[in-house]
Scaffold this active site. Structure first.
Site, PDB file in Angstrom:
ATOM      1  N   MET A 115       0.840  -1.194   0.000  1.00 43.83           N
ATOM      2  CA  MET A 115       0.000   0.000   0.000  1.00 43.83           C
ATOM      3  C   MET A 115       0.877   1.246   0.000  1.00 43.83           C
ATOM      4  O   MET A 115       1.176   1.793  -1.045  1.00 43.83           O
ATOM      5  CB  MET A 115      -0.960  -0.012   1.201  1.00 43.83           C
ATOM      6  CG  MET A 115      -1.988   1.080   1.185  1.00 43.83           C
ATOM      7  SD  MET A 115      -3.119   1.075  -0.212  1.00 43.83           S
ATOM      8  CE  MET A 115      -4.096  -0.372   0.159  1.00 43.83           C
ATOM      9  N   CYS A 116       1.285   1.719   1.163  1.00 45.37           N
ATOM     10  CA  CYS A 116       1.971   3.014   1.244  1.00 45.37           C
ATOM     11  C   CYS A 116       3.385   2.984   0.686  1.00 45.37           C
ATOM     12  O   CYS A 116       3.824   3.957   0.073  1.00 45.37           O
ATOM     13  CB  CYS A 116       1.949   3.521   2.679  1.00 45.37           C
ATOM     14  SG  CYS A 116       0.248   3.794   3.255  1.00 45.37           S
ATOM     15  N   VAL A 117       4.112   1.892   0.871  1.00 45.95           N
ATOM     16  CA  VAL A 117       5.445   1.780   0.263  1.00 45.95           C
ATOM     17  C   VAL A 117       5.302   1.783  -1.253  1.00 45.95           C
ATOM     18  O   VAL A 117       6.014   2.498  -1.961  1.00 45.95           O
ATOM     19  CB  VAL A 117       6.196   0.536   0.763  1.00 45.95           C
ATOM     20  CG1 VAL A 117       7.461   0.278  -0.050  1.00 45.95           C
ATOM     21  CG2 VAL A 117       6.534   0.679   2.246  1.00 45.95           C
ATOM     22  N   THR A 120       4.010   5.361  -2.519  1.00 49.01           N
ATOM     23  CA  THR A 120       5.040   6.387  -2.378  1.00 49.01           C
ATOM     24  C   THR A 120       6.185   6.154  -3.347  1.00 49.01           C
ATOM     25  O   THR A 120       6.686   7.110  -3.957  1.00 49.01           O
ATOM     26  CB  THR A 120       5.545   6.436  -0.926  1.00 49.01           C
ATOM     27  OG1 THR A 120       4.437   6.758  -0.067  1.00 49.01           O
ATOM     28  CG2 THR A 120       6.653   7.456  -0.751  1.00 49.01           C
TER      29      THR A 120
END
Length: 180
Positions: A115-117, A120
């Protein structure tokens, strides 16, 4: 160069609201990267998530689960950015902070790989940053799809493979810390 520490927060660990597979091991590797960065005078930027979604079950503002894990606690002078979306650049000052500091290369550690890794890293690549993801300093959850449970290690590996294909360098912490 700067190290981004993404969402290594208490809710992702045993006893938290959304524990990930291998979170403790990943935090240990992330700590090694952060300690090396501090030793070398490389900026460390901490990203922490707070969910603004109605009915959120983790990273609820004001709860202990939003705290950065003590192993990765920021030290004086390290920037901490709170975000509300998976992409750490969206509606934050991250891009301005990086560009203002002359940073064009990012080393990414954190959670969740899926998700966030991922969000980003892809955003950073789109913004023309060179990106290195430290794969063993990231963790993912077990996920379900079409009646099948996909183990967290498999989820993590699939996302690391996809980020490699997208243009990120994806390496182990030991390989990164062995660099001169």
């Amino acid at each position: 160069m700067a190290v981004l520490v993404i969402d290594i927060q208490r809710d992702y660990f045993p006893g938290g609201e959304y524990p990930l597979v291998g979170a403790d091991a990943a935090a240990g590797q992330a700590r090694a990267i952060v300690l090396r960065a501090r030793q070398d005078g490389v900026p460390v930027i901490h990203i922490r998530h707070e969910s603004l979604e109605a009915g959120a079950t983790f990273f609820v503002p004001g709860t202990p689960g939003t705290a950065i894990d003590e192993r990765l606690a920021p030290v004086d002078g390290e920037l901490v950015i709170t975000k509300n979306y998976p992409n750490s650049f969206l509606a934050t000052g991250l891009r301005d902070a990086l560009e203002g500091g002359g940073v064009d290369e990012l080393v990414i550690v954190g959670m969740m790989s899926s998700m966030c890794v991922d969000a980003t890293t892809r955003a950073a690549l789109d913004l023309d940053f060179a990106v290195t993801v430290i794969h063993d300093a990231c963790a993912a959850p077990d996920l379900a799809f079409d009646g099948n449970v996909i183990p967290g290690a498999t989820v993590h590996a699939a996302f690391m493979a996809a980020l490699t294909d997208a243009g990120a360098e994806v390496i182990a912490a030991a390989n990164f810390t062995a660099r001169e």
